[in-house]
Motif scaffolding. Sequence first.
Motif, PDB file in Angstrom:
ATOM      1  N   GLY A  13      93.698  17.883  56.896  1.00  0.00           N
ATOM      2  CA  GLY A  13      95.068  17.647  56.542  1.00  0.00           C
ATOM      3  C   GLY A  13      96.073  16.990  57.508  1.00  0.00           C
ATOM      4  N   ALA A  14      97.561  16.845  57.585  1.00  0.00           N
ATOM      5  CA  ALA A  14      98.650  16.026  58.239  1.00  0.00           C
ATOM      6  C   ALA A  14      98.518  15.883  59.751  1.00  0.00           C
ATOM      7  N   SER A  29      97.103  14.555  56.752  1.00  0.00           N
ATOM      8  CA  SER A  29      97.234  15.204  55.457  1.00  0.00           C
ATOM      9  C   SER A  29      97.098  14.162  54.346  1.00  0.00           C
ATOM     10  N   MET A  58      94.987  18.234  50.344  1.00  0.00           N
ATOM     11  CA  MET A  58      95.128  19.063  51.535  1.00  0.00           C
ATOM     12  C   MET A  58      96.549  18.932  52.032  1.00  0.00           C
ATOM     13  N   GLU A  59      97.256  20.066  52.121  1.00  0.00           N
ATOM     14  CA  GLU A  59      98.675  20.008  52.462  1.00  0.00           C
ATOM     15  C   GLU A  59      99.012  21.024  53.542  1.00  0.00           C
ATOM     16  N   GLN A  60      99.737  20.564  54.541  1.00  0.00           N
ATOM     17  CA  GLN A  60     100.130  21.422  55.654  1.00  0.00           C
ATOM     18  C   GLN A  60     101.242  22.378  55.226  1.00  0.00           C
ATOM     19  N   TRP A  65      97.224  25.581  56.534  1.00  0.00           N
ATOM     20  CA  TRP A  65      96.894  24.500  55.612  1.00  0.00           C
ATOM     21  C   TRP A  65      96.421  25.059  54.287  1.00  0.00           C
ATOM     22  N   GLU A 265      98.741   9.582  51.434  1.00  0.00           N
ATOM     23  CA  GLU A 265      99.191  10.439  52.537  1.00  0.00           C
ATOM     24  C   GLU A 265     100.239  11.421  52.033  1.00  0.00           C
ATOM     25  N   SER A 268     104.433  15.631  56.240  1.00  0.00           N
ATOM     26  CA  SER A 268     104.428  16.948  56.897  1.00  0.00           C
ATOM     27  C   SER A 268     105.627  17.753  56.437  1.00  0.00           C
TER      28      SER A 268
END
Length: 272
Positions: A13-14, A29, A58-60, A65, A265, A268
């Motif tokens: 992820g980010a 991410s 996938m995300e912070q 995560w 993308e 964040s």
Amino acid sequence: MNIIRLISIFIAGAFWLWTEGAQAAEMVSHRGFYSMKMGTVRQGSDFIGVRGKMGLTMEQTCDGWTLSQTRRMDLGTPDGGEVLQDLRFTAWESSDGKRYRFFASNNVNGEREDFRGRAMKSSTNGSGDANFRVPDGRKIPLPEGIKFPLGHTAWLIDRALAGERQVSAPVFDGADGEGPQQVTAFIGPRLKSGKHLSKVQQEALGALSQRPGWNIRMGFYELDTQVSAPDYEVEVLQLDNGITPTLILDYQDFTVVLTLEKLEEIPSPDCQ
């Protein structure tokens, strides 16, 4: 052969420094969409065709995560039948790699199994326990050095950056209700940016795909087994920012090729 196992250990992820690694893998991410096709069909295979797709997000978060994965895979059999899989997986992993929560729903030909739980590693020797809420009461011990999916990906990138060519670690994801597996990885030579993807794929994926990387082949074994052959193998093109443009799932009698077709993308979070 276990065709239920998800491939969540190859996602990241980010822009972020994973604190568990000996170095500091910089990950990006992203949201990715994969196409799927049959690769090699070996003699005696139970399956001769495949169609499907996979989506990954996938995300912070401010303390870790979250990973969401969906995979639809329809496998054709020699007698004209089909095995229909609809697999969904969601996990959260803390930034220090010590806490982990997971939910998986595996639907095969209309028969559904759900798995939900959490795991935690000790701060002393890195062992821990996985506790399932579904099925209720299941508890699985996790060995010393256990890694969860994202930490394992970052660790592999760190090992590749350090020039190592063969590494092994136990990994737990909870995707099928079973315990951890020993994952042995063989890391190929470093590939320069622009040398591993076609121009068409680079244009489709954008700047995030224009990074150096490695071909990594992984064998998945039951813990403490004396069997020399893995349950299955996975070969990935792993970029140094966590993006995985290509995966080949090798189930011994056939292979499935997943190709990243679209990449987005994800910004964040604002954690102030």
